[in-house]
Design an enzyme around this catalytic site. Structure first.
Site, PDB file in Angstrom:
ATOM      1  N   CYS A  86       0.820  -1.214   0.000  1.00 47.77           N
ATOM      2  CA  CYS A  86       0.000   0.000   0.000  1.00 47.77           C
ATOM      3  C   CYS A  86       0.852   1.261   0.000  1.00 47.77           C
ATOM      4  O   CYS A  86       0.660   2.153  -0.821  1.00 47.77           O
ATOM      5  CB  CYS A  86      -0.928  -0.005   1.205  1.00 47.77           C
ATOM      6  SG  CYS A  86      -1.918   1.487   1.358  1.00 47.77           S
ATOM      7  N   CYS A  91      -1.725   1.716  -2.883  1.00 43.21           N
ATOM      8  CA  CYS A  91      -2.700   2.781  -2.618  1.00 43.21           C
ATOM      9  C   CYS A  91      -2.112   4.186  -2.661  1.00 43.21           C
ATOM     10  O   CYS A  91      -2.686   5.078  -3.300  1.00 43.21           O
ATOM     11  CB  CYS A  91      -3.341   2.580  -1.247  1.00 43.21           C
ATOM     12  SG  CYS A  91      -3.663   0.872  -0.789  1.00 43.21           S
ATOM     13  N   LYS A  94      -0.448   5.295  -6.098  1.00 37.41           N
ATOM     14  CA  LYS A  94      -1.540   5.232  -7.081  1.00 37.41           C
ATOM     15  C   LYS A  94      -2.491   6.406  -6.924  1.00 37.41           C
ATOM     16  O   LYS A  94      -2.846   7.075  -7.894  1.00 37.41           O
ATOM     17  CB  LYS A  94      -2.274   3.892  -6.909  1.00 37.41           C
ATOM     18  CG  LYS A  94      -3.500   3.656  -7.785  1.00 37.41           C
ATOM     19  CD  LYS A  94      -4.784   4.168  -7.182  1.00 37.41           C
ATOM     20  CE  LYS A  94      -5.124   3.585  -5.833  1.00 37.41           C
ATOM     21  NZ  LYS A  94      -5.508   2.190  -5.818  1.00 37.41           N
ATOM     22  N   GLY A 225      -4.733  -6.915 -18.688  1.00 32.01           N
ATOM     23  CA  GLY A 225      -5.529  -7.305 -17.534  1.00 32.01           C
ATOM     24  C   GLY A 225      -6.783  -6.468 -17.432  1.00 32.01           C
ATOM     25  O   GLY A 225      -6.903  -5.414 -18.058  1.00 32.01           O
ATOM     26  N   SER A 227      -8.299  -6.164 -14.111  1.00 35.73           N
ATOM     27  CA  SER A 227      -8.474  -5.988 -12.674  1.00 35.73           C
ATOM     28  C   SER A 227      -8.575  -4.501 -12.329  1.00 35.73           C
ATOM     29  O   SER A 227      -8.358  -3.642 -13.179  1.00 35.73           O
ATOM     30  CB  SER A 227      -7.275  -6.589 -11.941  1.00 35.73           C
ATOM     31  OG  SER A 227      -6.083  -5.869 -12.295  1.00 35.73           O
ATOM     32  N   TYR A 228      -8.863  -4.208 -11.072  1.00 34.58           N
ATOM     33  CA  TYR A 228      -8.909  -2.791 -10.678  1.00 34.58           C
ATOM     34  C   TYR A 228      -7.524  -2.167 -10.806  1.00 34.58           C
ATOM     35  O   TYR A 228      -7.401  -0.984 -11.120  1.00 34.58           O
ATOM     36  CB  TYR A 228      -9.472  -2.631  -9.263  1.00 34.58           C
ATOM     37  CG  TYR A 228      -8.577  -3.089  -8.138  1.00 34.58           C
ATOM     38  CD1 TYR A 228      -7.670  -2.212  -7.558  1.00 34.58           C
ATOM     39  CD2 TYR A 228      -8.645  -4.392  -7.644  1.00 34.58           C
ATOM     40  CE1 TYR A 228      -6.846  -2.611  -6.531  1.00 34.58           C
ATOM     41  CE2 TYR A 228      -7.830  -4.804  -6.613  1.00 34.58           C
ATOM     42  CZ  TYR A 228      -6.922  -3.916  -6.061  1.00 34.58           C
ATOM     43  OH  TYR A 228      -6.105  -4.319  -5.036  1.00 34.58           O
ATOM     44  N   GLU A 232      -7.054   1.162 -12.983  1.00 28.24           N
ATOM     45  CA  GLU A 232      -6.530   2.348 -12.304  1.00 28.24           C
ATOM     46  C   GLU A 232      -5.243   2.845 -12.960  1.00 28.24           C
ATOM     47  O   GLU A 232      -5.084   4.048 -13.206  1.00 28.24           O
ATOM     48  CB  GLU A 232      -6.272   2.030 -10.829  1.00 28.24           C
ATOM     49  CG  GLU A 232      -7.551   1.883 -10.010  1.00 28.24           C
ATOM     50  CD  GLU A 232      -7.289   1.502  -8.570  1.00 28.24           C
ATOM     51  OE1 GLU A 232      -8.163   1.772  -7.721  1.00 28.24           O
ATOM     52  OE2 GLU A 232      -6.213   0.934  -8.280  1.00 28.24           O
ATOM     53  N   GLY A 317      -3.412 -10.096 -11.903  1.00 25.12           N
ATOM     54  CA  GLY A 317      -3.662 -10.735 -10.614  1.00 25.12           C
ATOM     55  C   GLY A 317      -2.421 -10.743  -9.746  1.00 25.12           C
ATOM     56  O   GLY A 317      -1.347 -10.290 -10.139  1.00 25.12           O
ATOM     57  N   HIS A 497     -26.622  19.988   0.378  1.00 24.19           N
ATOM     58  CA  HIS A 497     -26.811  20.568  -0.955  1.00 24.19           C
ATOM     59  C   HIS A 497     -25.839  21.724  -1.179  1.00 24.19           C
ATOM     60  O   HIS A 497     -25.625  22.534  -0.287  1.00 24.19           O
ATOM     61  CB  HIS A 497     -28.245  21.077  -1.095  1.00 24.19           C
ATOM     62  CG  HIS A 497     -28.589  21.561  -2.465  1.00 24.19           C
ATOM     63  ND1 HIS A 497     -28.746  20.698  -3.537  1.00 24.19           N
ATOM     64  CD2 HIS A 497     -28.800  22.813  -2.940  1.00 24.19           C
ATOM     65  CE1 HIS A 497     -29.044  21.419  -4.609  1.00 24.19           C
ATOM     66  NE2 HIS A 497     -29.075  22.702  -4.278  1.00 24.19           N
ATOM     67  N   GLU A 502     -25.749  13.819  -1.894  1.00 21.28           N
ATOM     68  CA  GLU A 502     -27.186  13.962  -1.661  1.00 21.28           C
ATOM     69  C   GLU A 502     -28.007  13.184  -2.686  1.00 21.28           C
ATOM     70  O   GLU A 502     -29.178  12.885  -2.436  1.00 21.28           O
ATOM     71  CB  GLU A 502     -27.592  15.432  -1.663  1.00 21.28           C
ATOM     72  CG  GLU A 502     -27.581  16.096  -3.027  1.00 21.28           C
ATOM     73  CD  GLU A 502     -28.144  17.510  -3.004  1.00 21.28           C
ATOM     74  OE1 GLU A 502     -29.184  17.727  -2.358  1.00 21.28           O
ATOM     75  OE2 GLU A 502     -27.530  18.396  -3.635  1.00 21.28           O
TER      76      GLU A 502
END
Length: 522
Positions: A86, A91, A94, A225, A227-228, A232, A317, A497, A502
């Protein structure tokens, strides 16, 4: 650490060093380690988010703790410091590079709001990468300081089991270190998978272990790939102006809601990312000019095609970091199919005092916050007289694609499979963020849906949000869903708002009604 070293014979060498400790250090012969007092109350193998959280929590509770961590360089040679995936190659870098891409879009919008910005806009990869890498290095240092402040002993060694209470590692200079502990936590995480069966994949490709540490721009990039990680990386590369193509064999974001996944890729495609669907690469070769020639097969037409790229990034993966741990020496069982460690609800392995948390454990979400919480709760159960277990249900997450996708709970497909189509009601809406209006941005894929049980009070099973700041939106609603919120309760919640959040509390149109879910007005 008070310690003394003893020279022992070693085949092929004159001697080896075995570190012994009188208090708080490495112990002697492995065979006797389990019989007597252990060096540590807790030994954590792996210095990622989950392992560090567990170690620091145990130390806060007054226990003697050690962390062993070692980063095997990627095939390209990329290496990094303490903190795990991470912090170093996940994370954090990224999200920062994703933010860099979003800033580019904001600059393009700026003239609509009266800002005069010189065109064309230029992006400096080297400057961005250096800034991101410097921040990551500051986090590495911060983790070292935190361990030191809590009197957690840190060993930068690659550990493997000797027996159920002892691990071995080789320090710099070739010294062998043996460490024993009453409790051992395995938190070694995972690493990207390489398709070694594809010619040239290992020699010429990179992964997410490398992309954030490149000194120079990757240039024209092929991301393989769906994948996320793939989406990303491709999204941020496109966002900073690079020619980027995604090659995917089947569906995007497997395991996520597929309607939402389709909208994610639609948005990316309409904003410059190219897609090769149903295709699989067969080999890569390096051309004399340094470019990479990729050959692939189109699974739909059956034809072979090729293209040239500056960089090929594999995002197909991840595999758990278990193969070098000698788990069989300790009797720790793994899933033979994927080598992940089998654990129970207490995070315990087949050996009662050995635990596994995070990405290395079978059946756990591969998410940093779950590993952190699981690690803290485990330490509290072991040393803090707590009985609280980690609850892996309704864990929120966000995919940081150009149009962010946040979700919590069940996908529509999972809800139908679990409860039946006739017992599910889905409330949904297409909306336009206020920020998109003046700049005349396309909001065709900005979409929300709430998956509920049809029977009153219509318990919310899942919430899916596609739009700006999706993580910030979902985080708050995740608490309500975790606490068993009903559709009626959400509808009685007053929105703020004007915000995108919302729109969630204004979901009045159900899919079953067949009415147009497009939001009009403010």
């Amino acid at each position: 650490m008070a310690a003394m070293a003893r020279a022992l014979p070693r085949p092929g060498r004159r001697f080896r060093w075995r570190i012994w400790a009188s208090a708080g250090g490495a112990r002697g012969a492995a065979g006797g380690a389990a019989a007597g007092p252990q060096d540590y109350d807790l030994l954590v193998i792996g210095g990622g988010s989950g392992g560090l959280a567990c170690a620091k929590e145990a130390a806060q509770l007054g226990r003697k703790v050690a962390v062993v961590d070692y980063v095997e360089p990627s095939p390209r040679g990329t290496r990094w410091g303490l903190g795990g995936t991470c912090v170093n190659v996940g994370c954090i870098p990224k999200k920062l590079m994703h933010h860099a891409a979003l800033l580019g879009h904001m600059i393009q919008d700026a003239h609509h709001y009266g800002w005069e910005v010189a065109q064309p806009i230029q992006h400096d990869w080297k400057k961005m990468a250096e800034a991101v890498q410097n921040h990551v290095k500051s986090l590495n240092w911060g983790h070292r300081v935190q361990l030191q402040d809590r009197k957690v002993k840190y060993f930068n060694i690659k550990a493997s089991f000797v027996d159920q209470h002892t691990v071995r590692g080789i320090a710099k200079g070739g010294k062998e270190i043996l460490l024993s502990a009453e409790h051992i936590v395995i938190a070694t995480g995972g690493r990207p998978k390489y398709p070694t069966y594809i010619e040239g994949a290992l020699e010429y490709g990179i992964t997410s272990d490398d992309i954030f540490w490149l000194k120079e721009s990757p240039g024209k990039t092929l991301v393989v790939g769906a994948s996320y990680v793939a989406l990303e990386c491709a999204g941020l590369l496109t966002g900073i102006g690079l020619d980027t193509t995604i090659m995917m064999r089947s569906i995007p974001l497997r395991g996520f809601d597929q309607q939402m996944s389709s909208l994610v890729t639609e948005y990316m495609e309409s904003h410059g990312t190219q897609f090769l669907r149903g295709c699989t690469p067969s080999h890569i070769r390096k051309l004399p000019d340094g470019q990479l020639q990729v050959t692939w097969k189109d699974g739909i037409s059956g034809k072979e095609d090729m293209g040239t790229f500056d960089t090929v990034l594999w995002a197909i993966g991840r595999v758990p970091e278990t193969r070098s741990l000698n788990l069989e020496k300790a009797g720790v069982n793994t899933n033979p199919k994927n080598q992940k460690i089998l654990v129970d609800s207490q995070e315990a392995t087949s050996v009662p005092h050995i635990y596994a948390i995070g990405d290395v454990a079978e059946g756990r979400p591969e998410l940093t916050p779950t590993a952190i919480m699981a690690g803290r709760l485990l330490a509290q159960r072991l040393f803090g007289q707590s009985s609280d277990l980690m609850d892996y249900k309704n864990v929120p997450t966000t995919v940081f694609t150009p149009l962010e996708y946040g979700c919590v709970g069940l996908s529509e497909e999972e809800a139908v499979a679990r409860h039946g189509q006739g017992n599910i009601e889905v409330y949904h809406a297409y909306y336009k963020p206020l920020e998109f209006t003046v700049a005349e941005r396309d909001a065709s894929q900005c979409y929300i849906k709430m998956v509920c049980l049809k029977k009153p009070p219509q318990l919310v099973l899942g919430l899916h949000f596609l739009g700006p700041n999706a993580g910030e939106v979902i985080q708050g609603f995740a608490l309500g869903i975790k606490c068993g919120a009903s559709y009626a309760q959400v509808m009685r919640t007053v929105g703020i708002h004007p915000t995108c959040s919302e729109e969630v509390v204004k979901l009045r149109i159900s899919k079953s009604s067949g009415l147009d879910p497009t939001v009009t007005g403010c």
